[in-house]
Design a protein around this motif. Structure first.
Motif, short mmCIF file in Angstrom:
data_model
loop_
_atom_site.label_atom_id
_atom_site.label_comp_id
_atom_site.label_asym_id
_atom_site.label_seq_id
_atom_site.Cartn_x
_atom_site.Cartn_y
_atom_site.Cartn_z
N THR A 212 0.84 -1.19 0.00
CA THR A 212 0.00 0.00 0.00
C THR A 212 0.87 1.24 0.00
N ASP A 213 0.26 2.35 -0.40
CA ASP A 213 0.99 3.61 -0.44
C ASP A 213 0.79 4.43 0.82
N GLU A 214 -0.03 3.95 1.76
CA GLU A 214 -0.25 4.74 2.96
C GLU A 214 0.95 4.62 3.89
N PRO A 215 1.37 5.73 4.48
CA PRO A 215 2.56 5.73 5.31
C PRO A 215 2.33 4.99 6.62
N THR A 216 3.35 4.32 7.06
CA THR A 216 3.32 3.67 8.36
C THR A 216 4.48 4.22 9.18
N GLN A 217 4.32 4.18 10.48
CA GLN A 217 5.34 4.70 11.38
C GLN A 217 6.55 3.76 11.38
N PRO A 218 7.75 4.26 11.09
CA PRO A 218 8.93 3.40 11.10
C PRO A 218 9.24 2.86 12.49
N ARG A 219 9.65 1.59 12.54
CA ARG A 219 10.07 0.97 13.79
C ARG A 219 11.55 1.27 14.05
N TYR A 220 12.28 1.53 12.99
CA TYR A 220 13.70 1.82 13.10
C TYR A 220 14.08 2.74 11.96
N ARG A 221 14.94 3.72 12.24
CA ARG A 221 15.44 4.65 11.22
C ARG A 221 16.93 4.82 11.40
N GLU A 222 17.58 5.10 10.28
CA GLU A 222 19.01 5.38 10.32
C GLU A 222 19.37 6.19 9.08
N ARG A 223 20.37 7.03 9.23
CA ARG A 223 20.86 7.81 8.09
C ARG A 223 22.36 7.58 7.99
N TYR A 224 22.85 7.44 6.78
CA TYR A 224 24.26 7.17 6.54
C TYR A 224 25.08 8.46 6.49
N ALA A 225 24.86 9.36 7.42
CA ALA A 225 25.59 10.62 7.44
C ALA A 225 27.08 10.37 7.60
N VAL A 226 27.87 11.22 6.96
CA VAL A 226 29.32 11.10 7.09
C VAL A 226 29.72 11.53 8.50
N PRO A 227 30.84 11.02 9.01
CA PRO A 227 31.30 11.46 10.33
C PRO A 227 31.57 12.96 10.34
N LEU A 228 31.42 13.57 11.49
CA LEU A 228 31.58 15.02 11.59
C LEU A 228 32.97 15.48 11.17
N TRP A 229 33.99 14.66 11.41
CA TRP A 229 35.35 15.09 11.08
C TRP A 229 35.57 15.14 9.57
N PHE A 230 34.70 14.52 8.76
CA PHE A 230 34.81 14.61 7.30
C PHE A 230 34.62 16.05 6.84
N TRP A 231 33.75 16.81 7.52
CA TRP A 231 33.44 18.17 7.08
C TRP A 231 34.65 19.10 7.18
N PRO A 232 35.30 19.25 8.34
CA PRO A 232 36.47 20.15 8.36
C PRO A 232 37.61 19.63 7.49
N ALA A 233 37.79 18.31 7.46
CA ALA A 233 38.87 17.76 6.63
C ALA A 233 38.59 18.01 5.15
N GLY A 234 37.35 17.77 4.72
CA GLY A 234 36.99 17.99 3.32
C GLY A 234 37.08 19.46 2.93
N LEU A 235 36.61 20.33 3.82
CA LEU A 235 36.68 21.76 3.52
C LEU A 235 38.12 22.26 3.49
N ALA A 236 38.96 21.73 4.38
CA ALA A 236 40.37 22.13 4.38
C ALA A 236 41.06 21.67 3.09
N LEU A 237 40.81 20.43 2.68
CA LEU A 237 41.39 19.94 1.43
C LEU A 237 40.86 20.72 0.23
N GLY A 238 39.57 21.05 0.27
CA GLY A 238 39.00 21.85 -0.81
C GLY A 238 39.61 23.24 -0.87
N ALA A 239 39.85 23.84 0.30
CA ALA A 239 40.48 25.17 0.33
C ALA A 239 41.91 25.10 -0.22
N LEU A 240 42.62 24.03 0.12
CA LEU A 240 43.98 23.88 -0.42
C LEU A 240 43.95 23.72 -1.94
N LEU A 241 43.00 22.95 -2.43
CA LEU A 241 42.87 22.78 -3.88
C LEU A 241 42.51 24.10 -4.55
#
Length: 157
Positions: free
Chosen positions: A2-31
Motif C-alpha cells: 500500500t501507499d499509505e505511510p506507516t510509522q517506522p520501527r527503526y530509522r538510520e541515516r548514513y551521514a558522514v562522520p563530523l570530522w569529514f566536514w572540516p577535513a573535506g573543507l580544508a582539502l577543498g580550500a587547499l585545492l
C-alpha cells in the motif's frame, strides 16, 4: 503493497562522520588555493566558491541515504523489500562485513554499504521470483536493525 505511510520501527541515516566536514573543507580550500597563486591573472574567489561548493555537495550526497523498517517493508534509499520475503536476518561485525564484501561475496547480492560504517546486516531472502540471495546493508547499530527486522518479519501479514 500500500501507499499509505506507516510509522517506522527503526530509522538510520548514513551521514558522514563530523570530522569529514572540516577535513573535506580544508582539502577543498587547499585545492582552490592552487588557482589563487601569485602568477594567476584571475581572481581566486570563484575557485573557492566552486571547489568548496562541490565539497559540500559531495559530503551531503555521500550521507544522503536513509533506511527505515516499517510494519510492511524495509526501505533503504529508493529500494523497498517487503517483509514477507525476509527469511533470516544476521547482524555483521566489521570482519564479517569485509569477508562478505570480498572473498565470500555473491555476485547477485544487493549491497549498500559505506566504508565509514563498520557494522552491517545481512538479510537473507526467500523469494522464488528474485535471483538476489541476500541484501547486505551498512548499519551503525546492526543488532538494533536486526531486532527491528525480526520483529517485523515475525508479525503476521
Amino acid at each position: 503493497m500500500t501507499d499509505e505511510p506507516t510509522q517506522p520501527r527503526y530509522r538510520e541515516r548514513y551521514a558522514v562522520p563530523l570530522w569529514f566536514w572540516p577535513a573535506g573543507l580544508a582539502l577543498g580550500a587547499l585545492l582552490a588555493a592552487l588557482f589563487d597563486g601569485p602568477l594567476s591573472r584571475y581572481p581566486g574567489w570563484p575557485a573557492y566558491v566552486v571547489v568548496l561548493g562541490l565539497v559540500v555537495a559531495g559530503l551531503w550526497w555521500w550521507g544522503r541515504i536513509r533506511l527505515a523498517v516499517t510494519d510492511t517493508e524495509f526501505i533503504i534509499d529508493d529500494a523497498r523489500l517487503p517483509r514477507s520475503v525476509i527469511a533470516a536476518v544476521e547482524p555483521l561485525g566489521a570482519d564479517d562485513k569485509r569477508r562478505l564484501l570480498s572473498v565470500d561475496a555473491h555476485p547477485l547480492a544487493f549491497v549498500i554499504q559505506r566504508p565509514w560504517i563498520s557494522g552491517a546486516v545481512r538479510i537473507v531472502l526467500d523469494d522464488p521470483q528474485d535471483p538476489t540471495p541476500y541484501w547486505i546493508v551498512s548499519s551503525r547499530h546492526p543488532q538494533r536493525l536486526a531486532d527491528a527486522l525480526h520483529r517485523t518479519a515475525d508479525q503476521p501479514a
